[in-house]
Design a protein around this motif. Sequence first.
Motif, short mmCIF file in Angstrom:
data_model
loop_
_atom_site.label_atom_id
_atom_site.label_comp_id
_atom_site.label_asym_id
_atom_site.label_seq_id
_atom_site.Cartn_x
_atom_site.Cartn_y
_atom_site.Cartn_z
N LYS A 165 3.78 -12.22 11.03
CA LYS A 165 2.98 -10.99 11.10
C LYS A 165 3.89 -9.76 11.17
CE LYS A 165 1.09 -7.75 14.06
NZ LYS A 165 1.80 -6.83 14.97
N ASN A 166 4.95 -9.82 11.94
CA ASN A 166 5.90 -8.71 12.04
C ASN A 166 6.56 -8.41 10.70
OD1 ASN A 166 5.36 -8.42 14.78
ND2 ASN A 166 7.09 -9.70 15.42
N GLU A 167 6.81 -9.47 9.93
CA GLU A 167 7.42 -9.25 8.62
C GLU A 167 6.44 -8.59 7.65
OE1 GLU A 167 10.20 -9.11 5.57
OE2 GLU A 167 10.33 -9.24 7.75
N ILE A 168 5.16 -8.93 7.74
CA ILE A 168 4.15 -8.24 6.92
C ILE A 168 4.14 -6.75 7.26
CG2 ILE A 168 1.67 -7.97 6.53
CD1 ILE A 168 1.36 -10.96 6.74
N ASP A 169 4.20 -6.44 8.54
CA ASP A 169 4.22 -5.04 8.96
C ASP A 169 5.49 -4.34 8.47
OD1 ASP A 169 1.77 -5.12 10.22
OD2 ASP A 169 2.62 -5.68 12.16
N ARG A 170 6.62 -5.06 8.53
CA ARG A 170 7.87 -4.45 8.05
C ARG A 170 7.80 -4.15 6.56
NH1 ARG A 170 12.07 -4.91 5.27
NH2 ARG A 170 11.37 -6.90 4.44
N ILE A 171 7.27 -5.09 5.78
CA ILE A 171 7.13 -4.87 4.34
C ILE A 171 6.20 -3.68 4.09
CG2 ILE A 171 6.18 -5.85 2.21
CD1 ILE A 171 7.13 -8.60 3.20
N SER A 172 5.12 -3.60 4.84
CA SER A 172 4.19 -2.48 4.69
C SER A 172 4.85 -1.15 5.02
CB SER A 172 2.98 -2.70 5.60
OG SER A 172 2.13 -1.58 5.61
N ASP A 173 5.67 -1.12 6.04
CA ASP A 173 6.30 0.13 6.48
C ASP A 173 7.51 0.52 5.63
OD1 ASP A 173 4.48 0.44 8.51
OD2 ASP A 173 5.70 -0.61 9.99
N ASP A 174 8.25 -0.46 5.10
CA ASP A 174 9.54 -0.17 4.48
C ASP A 174 9.54 -0.21 2.96
OD1 ASP A 174 10.42 0.03 7.03
OD2 ASP A 174 11.55 -1.84 7.06
N THR A 175 8.50 -0.72 2.34
CA THR A 175 8.47 -0.73 0.88
C THR A 175 8.28 0.69 0.38
OG1 THR A 175 7.52 -2.96 0.84
CG2 THR A 175 7.34 -1.66 -1.18
N GLU A 176 9.25 1.21 -0.36
CA GLU A 176 9.17 2.59 -0.81
C GLU A 176 9.78 2.75 -2.19
OE1 GLU A 176 12.96 4.81 1.08
OE2 GLU A 176 11.38 4.34 2.53
N PHE A 177 9.40 3.85 -2.84
CA PHE A 177 9.94 4.19 -4.16
C PHE A 177 10.26 5.68 -4.14
CE2 PHE A 177 9.55 5.65 -8.54
CZ PHE A 177 10.28 4.70 -9.25
N GLY A 180 11.67 7.35 -1.92
CA GLY A 180 11.37 7.92 -0.61
C GLY A 180 9.91 7.90 -0.22
N LYS A 181 9.02 7.46 -1.11
CA LYS A 181 7.60 7.42 -0.81
C LYS A 181 7.20 6.03 -0.33
CE LYS A 181 6.06 11.05 -3.96
NZ LYS A 181 5.54 11.90 -2.88
#
Length: 375
Positions: A120-132, A134-135
Motif C-alpha cells: 500500500k505504501n508503494e502505491i502511495d509513493r508511485i501516486s506521489d512521485d510519478t511526474e513529467f 515536474g508535474k
Amino acid sequence: MVMRINHNLAAFNTYRQMGINQTGQSKSLEKLSSGLRINKAGDDSAGLAISEKMRGQIRGLNQASRNSQDAISMIQTAEGGLNEVHDILQRMRELAVQASNSTLESEDRTAVGDELLELKNEIDRISDDTEFNGKKLLNGSLSTTVAGTSALTVGTITTDTITITSMDVSGAAASTVYTLSKVDEDTLRLFSTAGTQDVDITTAMSTGSAKTISFGELGVTFSISANATSASFLFSQASTILTALNTGTIDTAGATAAAEFAIGPNAGQTMSVAFADMGADQLGTSGNLGTLIANDQAVATVAESSTLLGVIDEAITEVSTQRGVFGAAQNRLEHTIKNLNTSAENLQASESRIRDVDMAKEMMDFTKNNILVQA
C-alpha cells in the motif's frame, strides 16, 4: 529621314530600354539567389500577406504536432506508473486470497498484513512521485489552483508598496492549507500535511529581478513586486515582507485532475485528458483500500480478508479504467499527429507556390534580360 544633333532620340530610347532590362536582370538575380519569388512586399503585396498567414499556420501546426508528441510521452509516463500499480494490486489480491483460508495462524496473518501495508505504501509513493517535467501525474494535483477563500492571493500583502503579482501552486497538493511562518529574521517557513520547507527570503530578494519566493519541494511559488523596482529595495524590505507573510495561509482548491494539450495551431484547439488521483486512499469501494490495509485488520479474519478481496477487485477495475482513458487518449493523439503533419505538408505546398520562385522560368527571364543588356 530627319537628322538631329542636340537630341539623339534613338540613343535615349536605347538607354531607357537598357535601364529596364538591367532592373529586370537585377530582380531575376535576386529571385534566383534567394529561391523566392517574393523577397519584399513590392514583389507581390497580396501574395506576401497570404503567404505570411500560411507560414503562421504551418509553424503552428508543426508546434501542435510536437505538443502532441509531448502529450503522448506524458501519458505514457503516467500509464507506466499504473502498470506497476496493477502488478501491486494483483499481488495484494493474491495475499487476500491466501488470508481467506482458515489454515493461517495469527502470526501468519500478521506477516500477510505487513506485506500488504508495504505494498500500500508503494502505491502511495508511485501516486506521489510519478511526474513529467515536474508535474505530478497520479496524485490528483495536475490542475491544482488557489482556492477563492485563501488568505493569501495575488494582489495581497500588507504594505503600500509591495504586492504579490503571481502565485503558482500547480505542483502543490489539492485541497490543502499551507501555512507561512517566520522562523527568524531571514527565514520563511511553509508547512502543511504535505511537508515543510524553509526559504531564506533575503537571498531570494537580493538575487536577480524576478523577486520570486519558491518552495519548490512543496510545489508553491509566488512572485513579489514593488513600486521601486530595484532588488536592493526589496532586500531592504525583507523584514517587512517576513512580517507581512508571517500569518498568511495558501489554500489550494480541489484538483480537476485534467491536463489540457494544445493540439491545433489556433486558440481553443485543445484536448483534455483526465489524470485521476490513484493513491491507495482513493482506490476501492468508497476509496477505502488504504484505510482497510492501514488499520492492520484487513486480514485479521477470514471474513475481513474476503471483504478486502472485494475492495481490491474494485481497485483493479478502477486502475484498468484509468489506463483505458490513457490508452484511448494516446491512440487519438497518434491520429492527431498524422493529421497535423499532413495538413502542414499540404499548407507548405500552397505557401511554396505563392512564395517560391520557378527557377526554370526565372532563369529564362534572366538570360533574356542579360542578352538585351549586352546588346
